[in-house]
Design a protein around this motif. Sequence first.
Motif, PDB file in Angstrom:
ATOM      1  N   SER A  68      12.698  10.048  -8.683  1.00  0.00           N
ATOM      2  CA  SER A  68      13.538   8.853  -8.705  1.00  0.00           C
ATOM      3  C   SER A  68      14.550   8.840  -7.569  1.00  0.00           C
ATOM      4  CB  SER A  68      14.250   8.720 -10.049  1.00  0.00           C
ATOM      5  OG  SER A  68      14.985   9.877 -10.321  1.00  0.00           O
ATOM      6  N   LEU A  69      14.857  10.013  -7.013  1.00  0.00           N
ATOM      7  CA  LEU A  69      15.830  10.084  -5.922  1.00  0.00           C
ATOM      8  C   LEU A  69      15.511   9.138  -4.761  1.00  0.00           C
ATOM      9  CD1 LEU A  69      18.405  11.662  -5.238  1.00  0.00           C
ATOM     10  CD2 LEU A  69      16.974  13.259  -3.946  1.00  0.00           C
ATOM     11  N   PRO A  70      14.244   9.086  -4.289  1.00  0.00           N
ATOM     12  CA  PRO A  70      13.945   8.183  -3.170  1.00  0.00           C
ATOM     13  C   PRO A  70      14.319   6.728  -3.460  1.00  0.00           C
ATOM     14  CG  PRO A  70      12.100   9.665  -3.538  1.00  0.00           C
ATOM     15  CD  PRO A  70      13.072   9.903  -4.659  1.00  0.00           C
ATOM     16  N   PRO A 101       8.788   4.855   7.079  1.00  0.00           N
ATOM     17  CA  PRO A 101       8.061   5.519   6.000  1.00  0.00           C
ATOM     18  C   PRO A 101       6.751   6.143   6.472  1.00  0.00           C
ATOM     19  CG  PRO A 101       8.813   3.366   5.296  1.00  0.00           C
ATOM     20  CD  PRO A 101       9.131   3.467   6.748  1.00  0.00           C
ATOM     21  N   ALA A 102       6.019   5.440   7.359  1.00  0.00           N
ATOM     22  CA  ALA A 102       4.729   5.963   7.812  1.00  0.00           C
ATOM     23  C   ALA A 102       4.901   7.369   8.389  1.00  0.00           C
ATOM     24  CB  ALA A 102       4.122   5.024   8.857  1.00  0.00           C
ATOM     25  N   ILE A 103       5.915   7.518   9.265  1.00  0.00           N
ATOM     26  CA  ILE A 103       6.122   8.810   9.925  1.00  0.00           C
ATOM     27  C   ILE A 103       6.563   9.879   8.921  1.00  0.00           C
ATOM     28  CG2 ILE A 103       7.585  10.011  11.612  1.00  0.00           C
ATOM     29  CD1 ILE A 103       7.627   7.152  13.086  1.00  0.00           C
ATOM     30  N   PHE A 104       7.500   9.510   8.031  1.00  0.00           N
ATOM     31  CA  PHE A 104       8.065  10.540   7.168  1.00  0.00           C
ATOM     32  C   PHE A 104       7.150  10.969   6.017  1.00  0.00           C
ATOM     33  CE2 PHE A 104      11.939   9.296   9.402  1.00  0.00           C
ATOM     34  CZ  PHE A 104      12.501  10.554   9.640  1.00  0.00           C
ATOM     35  N   ILE A 105       6.279  10.065   5.509  1.00  0.00           N
ATOM     36  CA  ILE A 105       5.410  10.555   4.419  1.00  0.00           C
ATOM     37  C   ILE A 105       4.338  11.494   4.986  1.00  0.00           C
ATOM     38  CG2 ILE A 105       5.752   8.812   2.607  1.00  0.00           C
ATOM     39  CD1 ILE A 105       3.407   7.306   3.485  1.00  0.00           C
ATOM     40  N   VAL A 106       3.879  11.234   6.221  1.00  0.00           N
ATOM     41  CA  VAL A 106       2.932  12.175   6.819  1.00  0.00           C
ATOM     42  C   VAL A 106       3.633  13.517   7.045  1.00  0.00           C
ATOM     43  CG1 VAL A 106       1.622  12.709   8.895  1.00  0.00           C
ATOM     44  CG2 VAL A 106       1.425  10.458   7.840  1.00  0.00           C
ATOM     45  N   ILE A 144      13.836  10.068   2.688  1.00  0.00           N
ATOM     46  CA  ILE A 144      14.091   9.295   3.919  1.00  0.00           C
ATOM     47  C   ILE A 144      13.033   8.197   4.067  1.00  0.00           C
ATOM     48  CG2 ILE A 144      14.182   9.388   6.450  1.00  0.00           C
ATOM     49  CD1 ILE A 144      15.183  12.288   6.182  1.00  0.00           C
ATOM     50  N   ALA A 145      11.776   8.553   3.777  1.00  0.00           N
ATOM     51  CA  ALA A 145      10.681   7.584   3.917  1.00  0.00           C
ATOM     52  C   ALA A 145      10.938   6.357   3.045  1.00  0.00           C
ATOM     53  CB  ALA A 145       9.354   8.234   3.524  1.00  0.00           C
ATOM     54  N   MET A 146      11.229   6.592   1.767  1.00  0.00           N
ATOM     55  CA  MET A 146      11.447   5.470   0.860  1.00  0.00           C
ATOM     56  C   MET A 146      12.720   4.726   1.204  1.00  0.00           C
ATOM     57  SD  MET A 146       9.010   5.162  -1.292  1.00  0.00           S
ATOM     58  CE  MET A 146       9.555   4.415  -2.813  1.00  0.00           C
ATOM     59  N   GLY A 147      13.735   5.468   1.663  1.00  0.00           N
ATOM     60  CA  GLY A 147      14.999   4.836   2.047  1.00  0.00           C
ATOM     61  C   GLY A 147      14.765   3.803   3.134  1.00  0.00           C
ATOM     62  N   LEU A 148      14.055   4.212   4.189  1.00  0.00           N
ATOM     63  CA  LEU A 148      13.811   3.291   5.301  1.00  0.00           C
ATOM     64  C   LEU A 148      12.972   2.100   4.852  1.00  0.00           C
ATOM     65  CD1 LEU A 148      13.241   5.871   8.165  1.00  0.00           C
ATOM     66  CD2 LEU A 148      15.200   4.351   7.848  1.00  0.00           C
ATOM     67  N   TRP A 202       0.852  -1.192   0.000  1.00  0.00           N
ATOM     68  CA  TRP A 202       0.000   0.000   0.000  1.00  0.00           C
ATOM     69  C   TRP A 202       0.891   1.246   0.000  1.00  0.00           C
ATOM     70  CZ3 TRP A 202      -5.231   0.653  -0.454  1.00  0.00           C
ATOM     71  CH2 TRP A 202      -5.726   1.958  -0.249  1.00  0.00           C
ATOM     72  N   GLY A 203       1.869   1.260   0.888  1.00  0.00           N
ATOM     73  CA  GLY A 203       2.795   2.401   0.944  1.00  0.00           C
ATOM     74  C   GLY A 203       3.604   2.517  -0.333  1.00  0.00           C
ATOM     75  N   PHE A 204       4.126   1.375  -0.794  1.00  0.00           N
ATOM     76  CA  PHE A 204       5.035   1.380  -1.940  1.00  0.00           C
ATOM     77  C   PHE A 204       4.318   1.782  -3.235  1.00  0.00           C
ATOM     78  CE2 PHE A 204       7.482  -0.941  -5.292  1.00  0.00           C
ATOM     79  CZ  PHE A 204       8.666  -0.225  -5.162  1.00  0.00           C
ATOM     80  N   TYR A 205       3.117   1.222  -3.466  1.00  0.00           N
ATOM     81  CA  TYR A 205       2.432   1.514  -4.728  1.00  0.00           C
ATOM     82  C   TYR A 205       1.917   2.941  -4.787  1.00  0.00           C
ATOM     83  CZ  TYR A 205       2.772  -3.354  -6.119  1.00  0.00           C
ATOM     84  OH  TYR A 205       3.254  -4.577  -6.488  1.00  0.00           O
ATOM     85  N   ILE A 206       1.578   3.510  -3.620  1.00  0.00           N
ATOM     86  CA  ILE A 206       1.173   4.916  -3.640  1.00  0.00           C
ATOM     87  C   ILE A 206       2.364   5.755  -4.102  1.00  0.00           C
ATOM     88  CG2 ILE A 206       0.726   6.874  -2.108  1.00  0.00           C
ATOM     89  CD1 ILE A 206      -1.431   5.310  -0.811  1.00  0.00           C
ATOM     90  N   MET A 207       3.567   5.382  -3.618  1.00  0.00           N
ATOM     91  CA  MET A 207       4.746   6.133  -4.018  1.00  0.00           C
ATOM     92  C   MET A 207       5.085   5.891  -5.488  1.00  0.00           C
ATOM     93  SD  MET A 207       5.375   7.692  -1.263  1.00  0.00           S
ATOM     94  CE  MET A 207       7.011   8.266  -0.903  1.00  0.00           C
ATOM     95  N   VAL A 208       5.031   4.625  -5.927  1.00  0.00           N
ATOM     96  CA  VAL A 208       5.422   4.320  -7.310  1.00  0.00           C
ATOM     97  C   VAL A 208       4.461   4.971  -8.297  1.00  0.00           C
ATOM     98  CG1 VAL A 208       5.599   2.507  -9.049  1.00  0.00           C
ATOM     99  CG2 VAL A 208       6.565   2.154  -6.802  1.00  0.00           C
ATOM    100  N   ALA A 209       3.167   4.793  -8.070  1.00  0.00           N
ATOM    101  CA  ALA A 209       2.198   5.260  -9.064  1.00  0.00           C
ATOM    102  C   ALA A 209       1.944   6.753  -8.931  1.00  0.00           C
ATOM    103  CB  ALA A 209       0.887   4.487  -8.916  1.00  0.00           C
TER     104      ALA A 209
END
Length: 480
Positions: free
Chosen positions: A315-317, A358-363, A381-385, A286-293
């Motif tokens: 693409s940086l993340p 990721p939960a904390i940093f995307i919010v 940072i969110a995607m990195g973690l 759920w987290g990943f696909y929101i970021m990808v799409a």
Amino acid sequence: TEMEKEQPEWGKKLSKLILIPQRVILAIFGFFAIFNAYTMRVCLSQAINVLVVKRNFSDVPEHAVCKPEEEDDSSSAGKEGIYEWSEELQGFILGCFYIGYIITHIPGGILADKFGGKWTLSLGILATALFTLITPLAITYGGAWWLVALRILMGLGEGTTFPALSVLLSSWVPASERGKLGALVLGGGQVGSIAGNLLSALIIERFSWPWVFYVFGIISIVWFILFTLMCFSFPFTHPYIKQKELDYLLEQIPPKAKDKPKTPWKAIFTNVPMYALICAQIGHDWGFYIMVADLPKYMHDVMRFSIRSNGLYSSLPYVIMWIISVASGFAADYMIRKEWLNTTKTRKLMTAIAAFGPAIFIVAASYAGCDRILVVILFTIAMGLMGTYYGGMKLSPLDMSPNYSGILMAITNGIGAITGVLAPYAVGLMTPNASMQEWRLVFWVAFVVLIVTAIVYCIWASGEVQTFNDGTNSNKKPEA
């Protein structure tokens, strides 16, 4: 036995010229398989920004979106879209790929377990490449619904990628190298997302959008030809493997029994750690696909980056995520080898970091307003973690059942991919006006999903080989 098939003469000669172990060559091709799968999948997220009619920002309240980046006017001149697609329809177009993806997942796992991973993997990628090449035709002559049909077909082709690779890896990679080579192969996803975003943006800027699809389609066809010539399903069917490596692999990875007992479906679906794994996969996806799409859409619609910066910052993340995912594979192997933590605790630790971080940093990113640099840093940072999940739950199917890892991977990935359809569509529903406030809700929902599913995993997951691994169709511990 048929195992001891003689190597052909040319094979022996050729094997002397090849310095890299064949399992490493296989891992490199595996990396590019996923790389191609992802470039063909994500390039639409950049292309859709120039396909759709440009939004009229004059009727949007001041605080709802950011001011456009200066250079936006010149570089995107003449790149205006002509398609009137609503946010909801765009969400469906980006998500419908996963409908096909889910369908071929479990058949892909079963076919690969039965016939070996080589053709299951390569024909899937070849099919996706052909559909990618005709995408511009479909959009030009058929509009949105032809595009939807093609994306579903692409999904059918790509559904076999992960299960087939799981089987190839379990046939070629000794347990002691699982973290390293596994993370190398799976890292193709991030690197493909990086290339898909960056190169698409550059190609759109330099040429016209159809070239995005031509370039990635052609690269994948080249991969198919090379892979077919250089990689094989099993070490003992490889015509030019060095004898030394073959002996080592046969000793480390006992060949799977031909008459493997029937898949213990009942035990798999009544296994508690299995549900913990599925749960964590849904949260992660759920987290990943929101970021990808949707990250490129957020950057374009709300932050209003130019096309070129959007490609770079979207693409940086993934660059950071890839570095951390490979590192987490090494770290997990090391922690288990040093006996600091057992396998179960290592997987739980890695999975927890990959969800809470990721939960904390995307919010946080959604509260950073229009501070471009800060937003990019927080998303990165969110995607990195999130990358630590490659040393965590991504390896759980191999821990829990080496014999049925293809099927476990297919079930978890397949169910997780349903979120690939739902997440972008839900985003389309939650953001009809694409304003900052609506997106904040999107990120809060992702926060809740990530946290809840990770807690479930941390309570019930397991890194032990499960009793059904030997084909016993029950989860009762055998009587000692």
